[in-house]
Every structure is written in structure tokens, then in C-alpha cells.
Scaffold this motif. Structure first.
Motif, mmCIF file in Angstrom:
data_model
loop_
_atom_site.group_PDB
_atom_site.id
_atom_site.type_symbol
_atom_site.label_atom_id
_atom_site.label_comp_id
_atom_site.label_asym_id
_atom_site.label_seq_id
_atom_site.Cartn_x
_atom_site.Cartn_y
_atom_site.Cartn_z
ATOM 1 N N GLU A 80 0.826 -1.205 0.000
ATOM 2 C CA GLU A 80 0.000 0.000 0.000
ATOM 3 C C GLU A 80 0.864 1.259 0.000
ATOM 4 O O GLU A 80 1.781 1.404 0.818
ATOM 5 N N HIS A 81 0.580 2.164 -0.928
ATOM 6 C CA HIS A 81 1.200 3.487 -0.927
ATOM 7 C C HIS A 81 0.285 4.429 -0.143
ATOM 8 O O HIS A 81 -0.813 4.752 -0.608
ATOM 9 N N LEU A 82 0.709 4.866 1.032
ATOM 10 C CA LEU A 82 -0.119 5.789 1.800
ATOM 11 C C LEU A 82 -0.341 7.079 1.015
ATOM 12 O O LEU A 82 -1.435 7.646 1.030
ATOM 13 N N SER A 108 -7.729 -2.061 -1.895
ATOM 14 C CA SER A 108 -8.549 -1.725 -3.057
ATOM 15 C C SER A 108 -9.678 -0.767 -2.688
ATOM 16 O O SER A 108 -9.996 0.160 -3.438
ATOM 17 N N ILE A 109 -10.273 -0.963 -1.518
ATOM 18 C CA ILE A 109 -11.360 -0.086 -1.075
ATOM 19 C C ILE A 109 -10.832 1.302 -0.743
ATOM 20 O O ILE A 109 -11.445 2.318 -1.091
ATOM 21 N N LYS A 116 -16.915 -3.544 6.603
ATOM 22 C CA LYS A 116 -17.397 -4.845 7.061
ATOM 23 C C LYS A 116 -16.230 -5.765 7.412
ATOM 24 O O LYS A 116 -16.261 -6.471 8.426
ATOM 25 N N LYS A 117 -15.200 -5.760 6.605
ATOM 26 C CA LYS A 117 -14.080 -6.665 6.817
ATOM 27 C C LYS A 117 -13.190 -6.217 7.971
ATOM 28 O O LYS A 117 -12.559 -7.043 8.637
ATOM 29 N N SER A 118 -13.137 -4.915 8.203
ATOM 30 C CA SER A 118 -12.252 -4.371 9.236
ATOM 31 C C SER A 118 -12.907 -3.120 9.809
ATOM 32 O O SER A 118 -12.581 -1.998 9.426
ATOM 33 N N PRO A 119 -13.861 -3.280 10.738
ATOM 34 C CA PRO A 119 -14.724 -2.173 11.163
ATOM 35 C C PRO A 119 -14.036 -1.050 11.926
ATOM 36 O O PRO A 119 -14.661 -0.011 12.159
ATOM 37 N N LEU A 120 -12.773 -1.221 12.313
ATOM 38 C CA LEU A 120 -12.062 -0.111 12.939
ATOM 39 C C LEU A 120 -11.641 0.933 11.911
ATOM 40 O O LEU A 120 -11.203 2.028 12.274
ATOM 41 N N TYR A 134 -17.325 8.119 0.079
ATOM 42 C CA TYR A 134 -17.061 8.296 -1.347
ATOM 43 C C TYR A 134 -15.747 9.007 -1.644
ATOM 44 O O TYR A 134 -15.177 8.837 -2.732
ATOM 45 N N ASP A 135 -15.230 9.813 -0.704
ATOM 46 C CA ASP A 135 -14.032 10.580 -1.032
ATOM 47 C C ASP A 135 -12.942 10.533 0.037
ATOM 48 O O ASP A 135 -11.949 11.256 -0.066
#
Length: 264
Positions: A106-108, A138-139, A153-157, A162-163
Motif C-alpha cells: 500500500e502506498h499511503l 482496493s477499497i 465490514k471486513k475491518s470495522p475499525l 465516497y471521497d
């Protein structure tokens, strides 16, 4: 409506056992030229210092570097994934693997915001690269960082809308200091890089070398100070790449440079 909050974060303690601390000392006088400076003068000088000694890694080398910098102290065969905090096998990567639960790089600071080519130094700068769950990466995509959104959902923390993307509390400060580093290190005068800059909005678009949201990042930096995990990771990154993130070594410099833009 997106939430705009005054920061009052309850930082979540990680499940990690205490890490073995690296030697966090740097040579006497390393930051001598920055002493007594503030504002743009400090920012410019830290950019000069942060470039010294930097080695450009290949994108293949980044895999090995992240396996080292983010190694799980409880299991040397695993890495700790950045957004989820999940411990996962170092070998379960997205290299040649389309499994959405694999981890990738991941590129922050999104590479689409200023450095799309692998020969540009920001593309492989591990001070802002982190191992992440491929689906969460990806999200997040190339969204700016800010408060608000719905829990994932996968990682609720982590939250997103949309932006923008809001990472879990435990890495909010880490994220901010990585982006402050990028904005200081790359000012358009070397490393085949444009001038990267931070903005106080979430209007970033592909191709423009800017990321937001500045004043949110400043809040995250102040609320989530440098901890042993971040400090230890930094020292490992220095061994791989050769240069330092001045905002991990001297966190007060963030406010010396950016506070007037948010609280002036």
C-alpha cells in the motif's frame, strides 16, 4: 453528511507484545542545520536532510523490506497488516495471487498522485509503504484521509465513504507522519519527483501531486504519538533505505511547520 469532529480519540492498544527496541540514536549534528528554524524554512531544510543517504529500492525489494519492517514480534514468519492489524504469513502475498485476503504493498501517498512510474523514488519509498490486506487496499484506493464514513465490514475499525478513508486509531499518527515526510522529502527538485503537497480538503484527483486532509492529519499526529512499534519500524526502514523520517525523530517539527495553517 460527513462528520467533522474535534479530535478526542481513544487510542486502541494493539495486541502486540512489547517489541525489541532498535537503536534510535542518530549521529550527533544530524539535524543541526534545522535547529532554530520554523515554518517554510524548517520544511525546506528538513527536505534537504531527509534526502541524504537515501537509496532507491526496486519494487521487488519492497516485498523483502516490508517483511522485515512489519514483522510480527510474536511470530517471525508473519507480518502485521497495517489497516486491519491482522497477523499474516509473510509468504501469503498478492504476488501472482488474486486472493483478496492476501497482502500487498500500500502506498499511503497514492502513486497516482504524482509518481506513476517505478523509476520515481516515491514509488518505492518504504517510509510510506505498508503491507495491507489486498481487499482493504482496493477499497481505500486513492482516497484522501479524513474522519467519517461507514465502518468497513471486513475491518470495522476503519471507515470509508465516497471521497475519504479513516484508518484505525492505532495507525492514525503513523499515517500522518508518513505523509508529512513525503511532502517534505519530495519538493520537485530531485528523485524524478514533482513537488508533493498537502491540502486541507478531500478533492485530490489522479495525476495531481496533492493529498488531504491536512488539518485532520495534524490532529491525528498530535493524538497518536510515536510509539515503540513505529520507532522500531523506522529504524528497520533506515537500514534498508538509508534516510530518516524527521517527524518520527522529532515529532514537534510537524506543528512547527503546519500548525499555523490549521490553528492560525
Amino acid at each position: 453528511m460527513k462528520m467533522r469532529l474535534n479530535l478526542s480519540l481513544l487510542l486502541i492498544s494493539t495486541a502486540l507484545s512489547p517489541v525489541a527496541l532498535a537503536n534510535t540514536s542518530y549521529p550527533d549534528g544530524y539535524y543541526l542545520e534545522a535547529e532554530g528554524l520554523s515554518g517554510n524554512a524548517l520544511k525546506d531544510m528538513l527536505g534537504v536532510i531527509a534526502a541524504r543517504g537515501q537509496k532507491q529500492l526496486t519494487y521487488t525489494q519492497v516485498w523483502s523490506a516490508l517483511k522485515d519492517t512489519n514483522e510480527d514480534p510474536n511470530n517471525p514468519n508473519n507480518v502485521i497488516l497495517y489497516y486491519s492489524g491482522r497477523s499474516q504469513s509473510k509468504d501469503f502475498t498478492s504476488s501472482g495471487n488474486n486472493d483478496k485476503n492476501a497482502w500487498n504493498r500500500e502506498h499511503l501517498w497514492p502513486k497516482s498522485f504524482g509518481f506513476k512510474r517505478k523509476d520515481q523514488w516515491g514509488y518505492t519509498d518504504i517510509h510510506h509503504l505498508q503491507p495491507t490486506d489486498a481487499e482493504i487496499n482496493s477499497i481505500r484506493s486513492n482516497k484522501d484521509f479524513d474522519f467519517g464514513g461507514a465502518p468497513m465490514k471486513k475491518s470495522p475499525l476503519n471507515k470509508t465513504d465516497y471521497d475519504s478513508f479513516e484508518p484505525r486509531d492505532a495507525v492514525k499518527g503513523d499515517t500522518a507522519r508518513s505523509l508529512f515526510y513525503m511532502a517534505v522529502r519530495y519538493e520537485g527538485n530531485n528523485a524524478k519527483m514533482p513537488d508533493l503537497y498537502l491540502v486541507d480538503d478531500t478533492s485530490s484527483s489522479s495525476g495531481q501531486p496533492k493529498v488531504g486532509k491536512l488539518c485532520t492529519l495534524l490532529q491525528w499526529h498530535n493524538a497518536d504519538p510515536v510509539d515503540d512499534w513505529e520507532r522500531n519500524r523506522h529504524e528497520k526502514a533506515v537500514k534498508w533505505q538509508g534516510n530518516r523520517n524527521p517527524f518520527i525523530d522529532n515529532p514537534s517539527w510537524v506543528n512547527d511547520i503546519y500548525d499555523s495553517r490549521c490553528n492560525g
